[in-house]
Motif scaffolding. Structure first.
Motif, PDB file in Angstrom:
ATOM      1  N   VAL A 121       3.175   6.492  -6.824  1.00 29.16           N
ATOM      2  CA  VAL A 121       2.202   7.318  -7.539  1.00 29.16           C
ATOM      3  C   VAL A 121       2.420   8.789  -7.201  1.00 29.16           C
ATOM      4  O   VAL A 121       2.412   9.655  -8.087  1.00 29.16           O
ATOM      5  N   LEU A 122       2.661   9.056  -5.921  1.00 32.24           N
ATOM      6  CA  LEU A 122       2.905  10.445  -5.536  1.00 32.24           C
ATOM      7  C   LEU A 122       4.177  10.967  -6.188  1.00 32.24           C
ATOM      8  O   LEU A 122       4.248  12.118  -6.623  1.00 32.24           O
TER       9      LEU A 122
ATOM     10  N   ILE B  87       2.960   1.641  -3.292  1.00 31.33           N
ATOM     11  CA  ILE B  87       2.201   2.141  -4.446  1.00 31.33           C
ATOM     12  C   ILE B  87       1.905   3.630  -4.265  1.00 31.33           C
ATOM     13  O   ILE B  87       2.104   4.431  -5.177  1.00 31.33           O
ATOM     14  N   ALA B  88       1.487   3.980  -3.066  1.00 28.93           N
ATOM     15  CA  ALA B  88       1.173   5.384  -2.801  1.00 28.93           C
ATOM     16  C   ALA B  88       2.416   6.241  -3.042  1.00 28.93           C
ATOM     17  O   ALA B  88       2.338   7.298  -3.686  1.00 28.93           O
ATOM     18  N   TYR B  89       3.545   5.747  -2.573  1.00 31.45           N
ATOM     19  CA  TYR B  89       4.783   6.510  -2.730  1.00 31.45           C
ATOM     20  C   TYR B  89       5.131   6.697  -4.206  1.00 31.45           C
ATOM     21  O   TYR B  89       5.430   7.798  -4.662  1.00 31.45           O
TER      22      TYR B  89
ATOM     23  N   PRO C 167       5.456  -2.713  -5.891  1.00 31.29           N
ATOM     24  CA  PRO C 167       5.782  -1.278  -6.016  1.00 31.29           C
ATOM     25  C   PRO C 167       7.191  -1.025  -6.518  1.00 31.29           C
ATOM     26  O   PRO C 167       7.509   0.087  -6.938  1.00 31.29           O
TER      27      PRO C 167
ATOM     28  N   ALA D  36      -0.781   1.239 -12.033  1.00 31.02           N
ATOM     29  CA  ALA D  36      -1.118   2.602 -11.592  1.00 31.02           C
ATOM     30  C   ALA D  36      -0.656   3.625 -12.625  1.00 31.02           C
ATOM     31  O   ALA D  36      -1.320   4.636 -12.859  1.00 31.02           O
TER      32      ALA D  36
ATOM     33  N   ILE E 139       0.836  -1.206   0.000  1.00 35.37           N
ATOM     34  CA  ILE E 139       0.000   0.000   0.000  1.00 35.37           C
ATOM     35  C   ILE E 139       0.870   1.256   0.000  1.00 35.37           C
ATOM     36  O   ILE E 139       0.709   2.158  -0.829  1.00 35.37           O
ATOM     37  N   LEU E 140       1.812   1.284   0.939  1.00 35.72           N
ATOM     38  CA  LEU E 140       2.664   2.465   1.062  1.00 35.72           C
ATOM     39  C   LEU E 140       3.535   2.630  -0.185  1.00 35.72           C
ATOM     40  O   LEU E 140       3.741   3.739  -0.676  1.00 35.72           O
TER      41      LEU E 140
END
Lengths: 330, 535
Positions: free
Chosen positions: A50-51, A46-48, A269, A277, A43-44
C-alpha cells in the motif's frame, strides 16, 4: 496449464501439512511458528504494498464519470457517480467496496444474425462476487470467537443468525454453504466461459483452490471429523496472548486448515488479492470530478519545450499580413 | 482496398483460439492497423528514432538497446502514475470488461478484450518489475519482451480508441485507456507511432492545428463560411481572428474548419454568436482544440496544449469557450489546468448574455459550448423555431470523452430537444456513460484501417440502426469532431440513410435571427421543411 499447476500446488500444501504433523510431529512449527510468521508477513506485506502505491503520485484527476457532472444549477447532477465533493466520493467508494456497484452494472453483449447486437443486464458475477466476499468476511468475523474470551455479543448474535435453520449438530452455518457455493461458482465460471478461461492464469486458479481448500478443511473439521474445539481455543488464545501452547490431541485436519490459512496470508500481499487494498486507491474511482473548478497539481510537472506565438508569427508573418490578420511585429 | 460486405463483416466469432494467448502469435491483418509514422513527423517534434519503416516489413529498425529503453521507460512510468502501477497490479481477470470493448464485439479478436489488451503489457511488467514474475516466469503470467511481443503491444495499443467504456464496468475502475496511453508512450520512445497521429502532431506543432491549416487558409475557409451563412440567412456575420482585447477566445477543432459536416457546425456557431453580439475571437495560432499529442505522450500533449492558454494570455481575453470536440474536452477537463495552472490571468467565466457564472469552471476558465448554449436557451435568450428541423428525426451520440471523462450528458440533450421536435434516444445500454465509441477515436480514423473502424463502430451503428428502424431516425447528432469525421462512413456502411450533424448546426437551423431573410434552406443549403420547391 495454470489450472493443473494450481490444483497440484494446493494439494502439495495439504500434503506438506499432513506430513509435517503426522509423520514429523512438527505441531509447534505448524501451530505456532508458521502462523506467526505468516501473519507478520501478511501485515507487513500489505503495508509495504500500500505504501508502495501511495508513494506513486496521482498526476492527473481522471475519474471515470458515470453520470451527469456538476454544471449549471438547474441541471441535476449525479452526485454519487460523478462526485464533486469528498462526501460524494466517500459514498461512491462505499457503494463500490461494500456492494460492488460497478459490477452491478454488468451487461452481456449478444450478437445475433443480421447483425443485431443486444445488451442485457447480467448479475451473476455480481451476485457470486458479493456472496463470496461477504460470507468470507462473516466467516472470518465468526472466527474471532476463538480469539476472544468471553465471546463478544455481536459474534454470538451473528452465530445465532447464521445457524438460524438449526440443521444438524453442530448447527449448520448458512455462510459456510453460501461460501463454498460461491467459490465453486467462481471456479466453474473460469473453466466454463471460454473467454474467461482464456484470460485465466495460474494466479487466478491458485487462490480459488487455496481458499476453496481452506473452506473445505474448515467444514470437514467442524461437521465431520469433529476437532477438539477446546484444544483449538487453547491454542488460538495462546497465540493471541503471545504465550503459545500446543495442546495434544488436536486433529491433523486442524493443522491443514491452519497451514492453508498461513499460506493465504503469505500469498496475499504478493498477488492480485491485493485488489482488496488497491480498490481504495483507484484514481478513476476515488477522485472528485471538479477538475475545472479546482486546480489539481501534478507533483512532477516540468516545463516543456513549446512552440511560441512569436515563432509562429515569424513563420507566417507575410501570409498573415496579406490575409489582413493582425501581427505583433510589422 | 475493398472492404467486405456488411453481411460478411458481421460474421463474428467471439470464441477465443484453442491455443493460450501467449502461444497464439499475433497476425497483422491488413485493414486492421494504420501505417507507421513517417520519419519527418518525428523529426519535426524531436521524437526519438526517426527513420523510414513499415509495419508490414519484418525489420522495424529499432534502436540497438530497444529492450532497455522500453523497460526503463516502463519502470519510470510505474513510479510516476499511480493509476498505471495499480492497474497493472490489481486486475483479478474477472472478465467483466471482456464484452464491453467495441473492438472485441466487432472483431471477436480475443486480444481486444480490455483485460487481455492490458495483459500484453502486464506480462512484460511482471517479468521485469515484479519478483514473482522474475522467479516464476510463465507460471506467474510473465513473459520475455521479444520483438514479437513488442509488435503485438504496438498492434493492440493502436487498436484501442481509449474510450474508457471498460473502466466503467471494472470493479476496481481499471482503465485500459490509461494502460494503452502509457503503452503508446513507451512505443514512442522507440519511434513506433502511426502516421495518422504523428502527422497531425507535427502539423499542430508547426501551424497550431492538426490539419496544418496556415493562418491565411483558416481566414479563407471562414470567408467562405461567411458567404454561405449570408446566402442562407441573409445575415453577414463578421468573425474576428487574433483580435486582442476580445472578451472570449473561442477554440474549435480544426476539423470543423475544413470538412463537412463539421463546417456546418462552425457556420452555426458564428451565426449564433453574431446573433448574440458576442465579443469573441478565433485564433489562427490556437486554431486547434484537440490534442493528438495526447496520443503520443503526456509531454507532447502538454507541448501542443500550452498554446491555448498562452494565446488567451496574449490576446488578453477574459475566458475561453471550447467548441464541439471529444477528446479535446477530455484533455481540457481532466488535464488542461493541471498542465498549465494556475490560470490567474483569466477571469472566472460569466456569460455576457445571461450573467450566469460558470462555477464549475472557476479555476480552469474554460466553458463547453453546450453549457453556454444550454444556459442561453434556459434563459430564453434564443428565438428558436424547432419546426425548421422537422425533416430530421434525430438521435444523439454521446462522445466517449465528454460522457465518461467529464459527465456532459444533459446539456446536449436539453439543446437538442429545444431545437428539434423529433428526438429519440438509442437503447439505454448504448448511451450516456455506457456510450459506444465511433470506432475511430484516439487517432485511429485513418483510411487504411477501415475494416477496424467498421468493426469497432458496429456496436454504435447497431444502436443507431435500432432507432432508425423503430422511429425512422435519419440524423445522428454528436459533439465531437472525430465523430463527425468517422460516423458518416460508418453510417453509410451499416445504416445507409442516416446522416451526421453537429449540435450547433441544428441550433443554427432553428435560430430565428434579427433581420434575417425568409429562410428557405438549412445550413447545408437543403430545403427547409415546407420550403421544398421554393426559391
Amino acid at each position: 496449464m495454470g489450472l493443473i499447476f494450481s490444483f497440484f500446488a494446493v494439494a502439495a500444501l495439504v500434503l506438506v501439512a499432513i506430513i509435517g504433523v503426522k509423520a514429523a510431529s512438527l505441531q509447534y512449527l505448524f501451530g505456532v511458528i508458521i502462523p506467526y510468521a505468516a501473519f507478520l508477513f501478511f501485515i507487513l506485506g500489505i503495508a509495504y504494498r500500500v505504501l508502495q502505491w501511495a508513494r506513486v503520485p496521482v498526476p492527473f484527476r481522471i475519474p471515470t464519470t458515470a453520470g451527469q457532472g456538476k454544471s449549471l444549477p438547474w441541471i441535476k447532477q449525479n452526485k454519487i457517480d460523478n462526485p464533486s465533493s469528498s462526501l460524494g466520493v466517500v459514498v461512491r467508494m462505499a457503494l463500490e467496496v461494500l456492494l460492488f456497484r460497478s459490477l452491478f452494472r454488468n451487461t452481456k453483449a449478444e450478437l445475433r444474425e443480421g447483425p443485431k447486437l443486444s445488451y442485457g443486464s447480467t448479475k451473476w458475477l455480481w451476485i457470486a462476487g458479493l456472496a463470496f466476499h461477504w460470507t468470507f468476511f462473516l466467516i472470518l468475523f465468526r472466527h474471532f470467537r476463538l480469539f476472544l474470551e468471553p465471546v463478544p455479543l455481536p459474534i454470538e448474535i451473528m452465530e445465532a443468525l447464521d445457524g438460524f435453520f438449526q440443521v444438524g449438530a453442530p448447527v449448520l452455518y448458512i455462510t459456510d454453504l453460501i461460501f463454498l457455493g460461491a467459490v465453486t461458482f467462481l471456479f466453474l465460471r473460469r473453466v466454463i466461459i471460454p473467454q474467461v478461461r482464456y484470460i485465466s492464469l495460474a494466479s487466478d486458479y491458485f487462490p480459488l483452490f487455496l481458499i476453496g481448500a481452506i473452506g473445505a478443511s474448515g467444514v470437514i473439521m467442524r461437521y465431520f471429523l469433529k476437532t477438539d474445539v477446546v484444544g483449538v481455543k487453547e491454542l488460538t488464545m495462546g497465540l493471541i496472548t503471545f504465550s503459545p501452547v500446543v495442546p495434544a490431541g488436536i486433529g491433523t485436519i486442524f493443522y491443514i486448515h491452519l497451514f492453508l490459512v498461513s499460506c493465504l496470508f503469505v500469498y496475499f500481499p504478493l498477488s492480485k488479492l491485493m485488489h482488496m487494498a488497491g480498490v481504495f486507491l483507484s484514481p478513476t474511482r476515488n477522485l472528485v470530478n471538479n477538475n475545472r473548478a479546482e486546480l489539481h497539481v501534478n507533483p512532477w510537472n516540468y516545463p516543456v519545450k513549446i512552440h511560441t506565438y512569436a515563432e509562429y508569427e515569424d513563420d507566417f508573418r507575410e501570409k498573415m499580413k496579406a490575409a489582413g490578420l493582425p501581427v505583433e511585429k510589422e | 482496398m475493398a472492404n467486405p460486405k456488411p453481411e460478411e463483416l458481421a460474421k463474428i466469432d467471439l470464441a477465443p483460439p484453442k491455443t493460450g494467448w501467449m502461444e497464439t502469435p499475433t497476425v497483422f491483418r491488413k485493414g486492421m492497423f494504420c501505417y507507421g509514422n513517417k520519419a519527418k513527423s518525428l523529426e519535426t517534434v524531436g521524437f526519438p528514432n526517426p527513420r523510414q519503416w513499415s509495419v508490414s516489413e519484418e525489420d522495424w529498425h529499432l534502436p540497438e538497446n530497444w529492450q532497455e529503453i522500453f523497460i526503463e521507460g516502463l519502470r519510470e512510468r510505474v513510479s510516476k502514475y499511480r493509476s498505471f502501477r495499480l492497474f497493472l497490479d490489481i486486475c483479478v481477470r474477472c472478465g467483466a470488461c471482456a464484452d464491453k470493448c467495441h473492438y472485441f464485439i466487432g472483431s471477436g479478436d480475443a486480444k481486444n478484450m480490455p483485460v487481455l489488451r492490458a495483459e500484453l503489457l502486464r506480462s512484460v511488467y511482471r517479468k521485469y518489475c515484479t519478483s514473482s514474475g522474475k522467479m516464476l516466469g510463465k507460471i506467474a503470467g510473465a513473459r520475455e519482451l521479444t520483438v514479437d511481443v513488442l509488435k503485438e503491444i504496438w498492434y493492440y495499443a493502436y487498436q484501442c480508441s481509449e474510450c474508457r467504456r471498460c473502466s466503467l464496468f471494472c470493479p476496481y475502475g481499471i482503465d485500459t485507456a490509461e494502460i494503452t496511453i502509457l503503452a503508446r508512450e513507451l512505443l514512442n520512445l522507440l519511434g513506433l507511432n502511426i502516421d495518422w497521429i504523428a502527422g497531425p502532431v507535427a502539423n499542430c506543432w508547426l501551424t497550431g492545428n492538426h490539419l496544418g491549416l496556415q493562418p491565411h487558409t483558416i481566414k479563407d475557409a471562414f470567408d467562405m463560411f461567411i458567404d454561405d451563412v449570408e446566402t442562407i440567412s441573409g445575415i453577414r456575420v463578421n468573425p474576428s481572428f487574433n483580435r486582442k482585447g476580445a472578451e472570449i477566445l473561442f477554440v474549435i477543432p480544426s476539423g470543423s474548419m475544413f470538412a463537412d459536416p463539421g463546417t456546418f457546425t462552425a457556420m452555426g456557431e458564428i451565426l449564433l454568436f453574431h446573433e448574440l453580439g458576442l465579443d469573441y475571437t478565433f485564433s489562427t495560432f490556437a486554431s486547434e482544440g484537440g490534442d493528438f499529442g495526447f496520443f503520443t505522450s503526456n509531454e507532447m500533449a502538454k507541448r501542443l496544449h500550452s498554446k491555448i492558454y498562452d494565446e488567451a494570455k496574449r490576446l488578453k481575453v477574459k475566458w475561453i469557450l471550447g467548441g464541439e470536440c471529444g477528446h479535446m474536452w477530455r484533455v481540457w477537463h481532466q488535464y488542461h489546468n493541471t498542465w498549465y495552472g494556475p490560470v490567474d490571468f483569466l477571469e472566472e467565466p460569466v456569460s455576457p448574455i445571461t450573467g450566469t457564472k460558470f462555477e464549475n469552471a472557476k479555476s480552469n476558465k474554460t466553458i463547453h459550448i453546450c453549457e453556454f448554449t444550454a444556459d442561453l436557451i434556459k434563459h430564453g435568450k434564443l428565438n428558436l423555431d424547432p419546426g425548421r428541423n422537422d425533416n430530421l428525426i434525430v438521435t444523439y451520440h454521446d462522445s466517449c470523452n465528454t460522457s465518461r471523462g467529464m459527465g456532459l450528458l444533459e446539456e446536449p440533450r436539453y439543446i437538442l430537444k429545444s431545437v428539434c421536435n423529433n428526438f429519440h434516444e438509442m437503447p439505454e445500454n448504448t448511451i450516456r456513460e455506457q456510450t459506444f465509441c465511433c470506432g475511430s477515436g484516439s487517432g485511429l480514423n485513418a483510411s487504411e484501417n477501415m475494416e477496424l473502424r467498421l468493426r469497432g463502430g458496429l456496436p454504435r451503428a447497431n444502436a443507431v440502426k435500432h432507432v432508425a428502424k423503430k422511429y425512422g431516425v435519419n440524423m445522428l447528432a454528436c459533439v465531437c469532431a472525430i465523430d463527425r469525421a468517422a460516423l458518416p462512413p460508418l453510417m453509410d456502411y451499416w445504416v445507409p440513410g442516416v446522416r451526421v450533424t453537429g449540435l450547433h448546426e441544428m441550433v443554427a437551423n432553428a435560430l430565428i435571427c434579427k433581420g434575417e431573410k425568409k429562410r428557405t434552406t438549412n445550413m447545408r443549403g437543403e430545403p427547409l421543411p415546407g420550403m421544398e420547391g421554393e426559391e
